[in-house]
Enzyme design. Structure first.
Site, PDB file in Angstrom:
ATOM      1  N   ARG A 181      26.686 -42.051 -31.928  1.00 58.34           N
ATOM      2  CA  ARG A 181      25.884 -41.437 -31.474  1.00 58.34           C
ATOM      3  C   ARG A 181      25.497 -43.222 -30.227  1.00 58.34           C
ATOM      4  O   ARG A 181      24.618 -42.733 -29.733  1.00 58.34           O
ATOM      5  CB  ARG A 181      24.332 -41.449 -31.879  1.00 58.34           C
ATOM      6  N   SER A 237      17.222 -33.977 -33.668  1.00 54.02           N
ATOM      7  CA  SER A 237      16.919 -35.059 -34.338  1.00 54.02           C
ATOM      8  C   SER A 237      16.525 -36.323 -33.540  1.00 54.02           C
ATOM      9  O   SER A 237      17.063 -36.378 -32.747  1.00 54.02           O
ATOM     10  CB  SER A 237      18.360 -34.962 -34.772  1.00 54.02           C
ATOM     11  N   GLU A 243      17.156 -41.734 -32.070  1.00 54.27           N
ATOM     12  CA  GLU A 243      18.012 -41.389 -31.559  1.00 54.27           C
ATOM     13  C   GLU A 243      17.790 -40.872 -29.672  1.00 54.27           C
ATOM     14  O   GLU A 243      18.489 -40.884 -28.845  1.00 54.27           O
ATOM     15  CB  GLU A 243      18.444 -39.883 -32.099  1.00 54.27           C
TER      16      GLU A 243
END
Length: 342
Positions: free
Chosen positions: A166, A239, A335
């Site tokens: 990520r 998410s 995130e």
């Protein structure tokens, strides 16, 4: 103005999937990437804070943005070379899910596990989006971007993008690069990734015993639709928390103390822990404070039940982070990009 449009005091509520009501002092809708240097030199833009925005699916606005929001609305998909591996150049403003479906329709493999992820193609390498055991980094050949520091077009190959979980060079050097296009290398045949929990079972439920990429894509759509709330129905950014990476000793100790913990040892001496498990075990799944909440369908998802402000959503996220750290000694990281946050 040719290639872009400027809008003052622009509302951003429809441009972020958490549906946070916020405004930008200036919104620039860019239709021609070649006009970026001219736009960035415009008096009202030059020297002011900048935020590059795709579909706003990986963003939490905690207030108005006192600067220029640049929305890349460029379009275009071009197959540059085809054979066993197709090299495909895609404009940053193309919708990611539309592109994935196009690749499947053309018979290309590789992106099937990444179907139904909201956002634009230009945002995909920044976050190094991933789902169901796959990451986009594997199929990125290069990224074209305007380098605001050196004032030139830069083409960064996969290694130069410095992809990680990520993460990427574009994220670590925030503000330097404006992604204008992504070049993918997609094979006609590729080993399917079926190891993610529930994927084989869903294919079996579908009656598929010899899956092709489009079967895997269909199974992922079924799983995502069942597990994750639809941003068109309730505001969310997918998410919200990363799965934490911890040293092996800490992971092993947590697993001994919490046998039910979902955790995966890695080859680099670290463990990846399930943030969803940690959040649910800490008692936050389904929690609601006003219109800010944690989804009762998936503990990773921060949701806006109606009119929560960005500040209220961020306050709840911080409460979850503090609660998980107090319970397990693991600090979660968001995130999405939090604008106005830490």
């Amino acid at each position: 103005m040719g290639g872009y449009t400027l809008i003052e005091h622009a509302p951003l509520g429809a441009r972020n999937t958490l549906r946070v009501a916020a405004r930008a002092r200036l919104l620039a809708e860019v239709r021609d990437a070649a006009k970026l240097p001219e736009l960035l030199d415009f008096p009202a833009v030059r020297g002011a804070p900048r935020l590059v925005l795709g579909e706003g699916s990986n963003l939490l606005l905690t207030g108005d943005f006192d600067g220029t929001v640049i929305a890349m609305d460029t379009r275009g998909v071009q197959v540059e070379q085809e054979g066993e591996v197709a090299r495909i150049a895609v404009a940053a403003g193309e919708r990611w899910d539309d592109f994935v479906r196009w690749t499947l329709g053309q018979g290309y493999a590789g992106l099937e596990n990444l179907i139904l992820i909201p956002g634009t193609v230009g945002a995909a390498p920044i976050q190094n989006i991933g789902a169901y055991g796959a990451e986009v980094a594997e199929f990125v050949e290069s990224v074209e971007a305007w380098d605001t520091r050196e004032r030139r077009v830069a083409v960064l190959d996969r290694a130069a993008c410095a992809f990680a979980y990520r993460d990427s060079r574009f994220k670590r050097e925030a503000g330097r690069y404006i992604v204008t296009a992504v070049r993918f290398a997609l094979p006609r045949a590729h080993a399917l990734r079926l190891g993610y929990a529930g994927l084989r079972e869903e294919l079996a439920r579908m009656g598929v015993d010899r899956p092709a990429p489009f079967h895997v894509a269909e199974a992922v759509v079924h799983l995502r639709t069942k597990k994750l709330p639809d941003p068109a129905v309730i505001g969310n950014a997918g998410s919200f928390f990363k799965n934490p990476i911890v040293p092996a000793a800490q992971g092993e100790a947590l697993k001994r103390a919490q046998p039910g913990l979902a955790a995966w040892p890695g080859a680099d001496g670290h463990w990846k822990l399930s943030a969803a498990w940690l959040i649910e075990a800490a008692g936050f799944k389904g929690l609601r404070e006003g219109d800010a909440g944690i989804s009762n369908r998936h503990a990773l998802v921060l949701v806006n039940h109606g009119h929560a402000s960005g500040g209220e959503l961020w306050a709840l996220a911080q409460r979850v982070i503090a609660g998980v750290e107090a319970a397990f000694g693991v600090r979660l990281e968001p995130e999405p990009l939090v604008v106005g946050g830490p």
